[in-house]
Design an enzyme around this catalytic site. Structure first.
Site, PDB file in Angstrom:
ATOM      1  N   PRO A   8      -0.192   3.448  -5.711  1.00  0.00           N
ATOM      2  CA  PRO A   8       0.518   3.747  -6.947  1.00  0.00           C
ATOM      3  C   PRO A   8      -0.203   3.300  -8.218  1.00  0.00           C
ATOM      4  CG  PRO A   8       1.624   2.011  -5.703  1.00  0.00           C
ATOM      5  CD  PRO A   8       0.587   2.605  -4.797  1.00  0.00           C
ATOM      6  N   ASN A   9      -0.128   4.179  -9.191  1.00  0.00           N
ATOM      7  CA  ASN A   9      -0.638   3.959 -10.549  1.00  0.00           C
ATOM      8  C   ASN A   9      -2.157   4.018 -10.670  1.00  0.00           C
ATOM      9  OD1 ASN A   9       1.994   3.557 -11.756  1.00  0.00           O
ATOM     10  ND2 ASN A   9       2.050   1.644 -10.608  1.00  0.00           N
ATOM     11  N   ASN A  71      -7.144   0.849  -1.630  1.00  0.00           N
ATOM     12  CA  ASN A  71      -6.562   0.057  -2.718  1.00  0.00           C
ATOM     13  C   ASN A  71      -5.071   0.390  -2.746  1.00  0.00           C
ATOM     14  OD1 ASN A  71      -5.634  -1.161  -5.013  1.00  0.00           O
ATOM     15  ND2 ASN A  71      -7.404  -0.607  -6.264  1.00  0.00           N
ATOM     16  N   ALA A  74       0.271  -2.002  -6.047  1.00  0.00           N
ATOM     17  CA  ALA A  74       1.346  -2.993  -5.936  1.00  0.00           C
ATOM     18  C   ALA A  74       1.967  -3.056  -4.537  1.00  0.00           C
ATOM     19  CB  ALA A  74       2.420  -2.702  -6.983  1.00  0.00           C
ATOM     20  N   ASP A  84       2.397  -2.100   8.918  1.00  0.00           N
ATOM     21  CA  ASP A  84       2.592  -1.613  10.286  1.00  0.00           C
ATOM     22  C   ASP A  84       1.705  -0.396  10.566  1.00  0.00           C
ATOM     23  OD1 ASP A  84       4.440  -3.597  10.691  1.00  0.00           O
ATOM     24  OD2 ASP A  84       6.208  -2.289  10.582  1.00  0.00           O
TER      25      ASP A  84
HETATM   26  C1  DQA Z   1      -4.671  -3.672  -7.903  1.00  0.00           C
HETATM   27  C2  DQA Z   1      -3.978  -5.050  -7.979  1.00  0.00           C
HETATM   28  C3  DQA Z   1      -2.481  -4.911  -7.748  1.00  0.00           C
HETATM   29  O1  DQA Z   1      -1.862  -6.186  -7.843  1.00  0.00           O
HETATM   30  C4  DQA Z   1      -1.880  -3.989  -8.785  1.00  0.00           C
HETATM   31  O2  DQA Z   1      -0.492  -3.813  -8.526  1.00  0.00           O
HETATM   32  C5  DQA Z   1      -2.571  -2.688  -8.869  1.00  0.00           C
HETATM   33  C6  DQA Z   1      -4.036  -2.670  -8.845  1.00  0.00           C
HETATM   34  C7  DQA Z   1      -6.170  -3.766  -8.271  1.00  0.00           C
HETATM   35  O3  DQA Z   1      -6.897  -2.823  -7.971  1.00  0.00           O
HETATM   36  O4  DQA Z   1      -6.607  -4.754  -8.871  1.00  0.00           O
HETATM   37  O5  DQA Z   1      -1.956  -1.634  -9.032  1.00  0.00           O
HETATM   38  O6  DQA Z   1      -4.576  -3.196  -6.574  1.00  0.00           O
END
Ligand code: DQA
Length: 149
Positions: A8-9, A71, A74, A84
């Site tokens: 996500p994101n 990656n 969150a 799992d």
């Molecule tokens: C992340 C670190 C996570 O804690 C965060 O929620 C992300 C990005 C990183 O690439 O540093 O979305 O995975």
């Protein structure tokens, strides 16, 4: 085939918190990997949905993927279901974070996924994806006992 999986994101890379995550977009990170590992086939998938990520992890298993660079965003800190899924598959999964999760808020210090991954790379920016690919492309050499090139 190596699956580059982003949660996500991470579709917002390049504009989202560039102080933490840098200015490179996800597309440019994927392009860089394909250029640096020209002999390796990559598939890339990003989703903001936990279920879609789980389906893709299963698909990587059935496709006989060499490994997964993941990656999880969150979901790293929350998802028993992703843990799992990783535990259930054969291909090794490397957990990658652009930022150093241990240098940030305490809720980011714990990864539910790291114990079922072969390793975790955190805080090295896009280079973390490169190091993960470097590791995964070498695994067959180690497994067959052939000397490193
Ligand atoms: C992340 C670190 C996570 O804690 C965060 O929620 C992300 C990005 C990183 O690439 O540093 O979305 O995975």
């Amino acid at each position: 085939m190596i699956l580059i999986l982003n949660g996500p994101n991470l579709n917002l890379l390049g504009t989202r918190r560039s102080d933490l995550y840098g200015r490179e977009t996800l597309a440019s990170i994927v392009r860089m990997l394909k250029e640096r590992f020209a002999d390796t086939q990559f598939e890339s998938f990003q989703s903001n949905s936990e279920g879609a990520l789980i389906d893709r992890i299963h698909a990587a298993h059935y496709a006989g993927a060499q490994g997964v660079i993941f990656n999880p965003g969150a979901y790293t800190h929350t998802s028993v279901a992703l843990r799992d899924a990783i535990e259930a598959i054969t291909p090794p999964v490397v957990e990658v974070h652009l930022s150093n999760i241990y240098a940030r808020e305490s809720f980011r210090h714990h990864s539910l996924l790291a114990p079922v991954c072969v390793g975790q790379i955190t805080g090295l920016g896009p280079e973390g994806y490169v190091l993960a690919a470097s590791y995964l492309t070498r695994i067959p050499l180690h497994v067959t006992g052939e000397p490193d090139a």
